[in-house]
Scaffold this active site. Sequence first.
Site, PDB file in Angstrom:
ATOM      1  N   THR A 342      -3.664  11.353 -17.585  1.00  0.00           N
ATOM      2  CA  THR A 342      -5.004  11.036 -16.844  1.00  0.00           C
ATOM      3  C   THR A 342      -5.759  12.393 -16.578  1.00  0.00           C
ATOM      4  OG1 THR A 342      -4.311  11.304 -14.514  1.00  0.00           O
ATOM      5  CG2 THR A 342      -3.913   9.088 -15.745  1.00  0.00           C
ATOM      6  N   ASP A 343      -7.220  12.358 -16.434  1.00  0.00           N
ATOM      7  CA  ASP A 343      -7.975  13.351 -15.970  1.00  0.00           C
ATOM      8  C   ASP A 343      -7.569  13.360 -14.559  1.00  0.00           C
ATOM      9  OD1 ASP A 343      -9.950  15.488 -15.796  1.00  0.00           O
ATOM     10  OD2 ASP A 343     -11.430  14.124 -16.585  1.00  0.00           O
TER      11      ASP A 343
END
Length: 457
Positions: A342-343
């Site tokens: 994920t960011d």
Amino acid sequence: YMRVNFTARFFTAVFLISFIFISCKTSSQNIPVQKKFDDDVVKIVSSMSVREKIGQVFLMNFRFWKHLEIPNQEIVNEVYHTGTEKIPVTGVRRINPTIEKMIKTYHVGNVIIFTENLKDTDEAVKFIYDLQNLAVKNNGIPMLMGVDQEGGRVTRIKQSVKFPPARQIGLTGDTEIAFTEGQYLAEQINAFGINLDFAPDCDVDSNPKNRVIGDRSYSTNPENAGDFSLAVYKGLKSKNVIACAKHFPGHGDTAIDSHVGLPRIKKSKSRWLKCEAVPFKMNISEEIPMIMTAHIQYPALDNSKIKADRTQKEITRPATLSKKILTEILRGELGFEGVICTDAMDMHAISKNFTESRAVIEALNAGADLICHPLEVISFEDISRVEKMYSDIEKAVSDGTLPVERLDDAVMRIVQLKKDYRILYRKYSEPSKKDFDNTKKILTQKKYQDFADRFKQ
């Protein structure tokens, strides 16, 4: 009559078989191929407790620390801690008791490094070694040690030459230059003991109003963006550094920065396939080991709704929390088998809408494997929040909200990646003066300056 009845039944049967075959063929297009893991990887993961597994899917940052807990260092910033109050902080340059507890008790398996951690070269080498040594001694598995070292404005290492932004590299039309940049980026981060670079950027620069991507993209042309990002990935790989393509499904056509808001893209899926998807498909075909998600809404890819528990509003699912985008499209349609990261989950696109535990559980269920910045830890007081998150995830596993098979799959992908890049069984030695000197020697090589000088106007 019997002949007619037989004929009718015959053709009905043929039709049904054909229909079932076509239906199965169509539905199977979105079903990911089951990844095969090495026997030792399966054995390692099967011996872990749920808490140890949670630690392996977390990518923590120990970037800032409450200044009152480290009073002898200068204040480097003021941060809004958990979005509630502004607190003076200092940069983290060595392990403290809270960080030690995070690794020993909460089994944190991966860390992302920032400029604040790298201010002093010798201290940075020691800090990264201490993190790895603590992880190996207590958890038996070394860490993914990541950094955002793209070149241009996303450059964390200040002791070495700053390379030009991606746009300038792309404008040369020469992918060999991009390959060389990938090698040099790998050498810079390897000098500190870092093994993962959150690069290349695979976004297509398709929106002039886009401030968060802009010159971080190699091109406005999807194929060119693919060619140059692929060359950087190959340069990193040639030095045994893990590359991470970002930000899937594409952050190039946004006018809102996901650090401060939740962008929405209105393109059709067919236009996405011809534009944003192209660089990712090219890198996937060459087996890039990691892809980072974008915190964006893309209704043409997933228009389902989710209730944001922090605001109590129904919103379109962000890509990071979308099973359709991460599992059905990225894994199923595009065939990606590596680690989905994920960011940062503390970016406002997520944190303003979802509580910490809910965001992590939704991301894992969507198909993400590595959770970047699952929560902010800047003080010993934050251990209570850490405990709550672990307890919430454990409860989700026990009641089936988060299937244990999904958690196991995520952990095995991460451990397999560590093995593939010769991290899993690596031994670490206390750095000596020779090691400190060698790091400085690598960072100040003349070839880096010569490379950067080629782009001076």
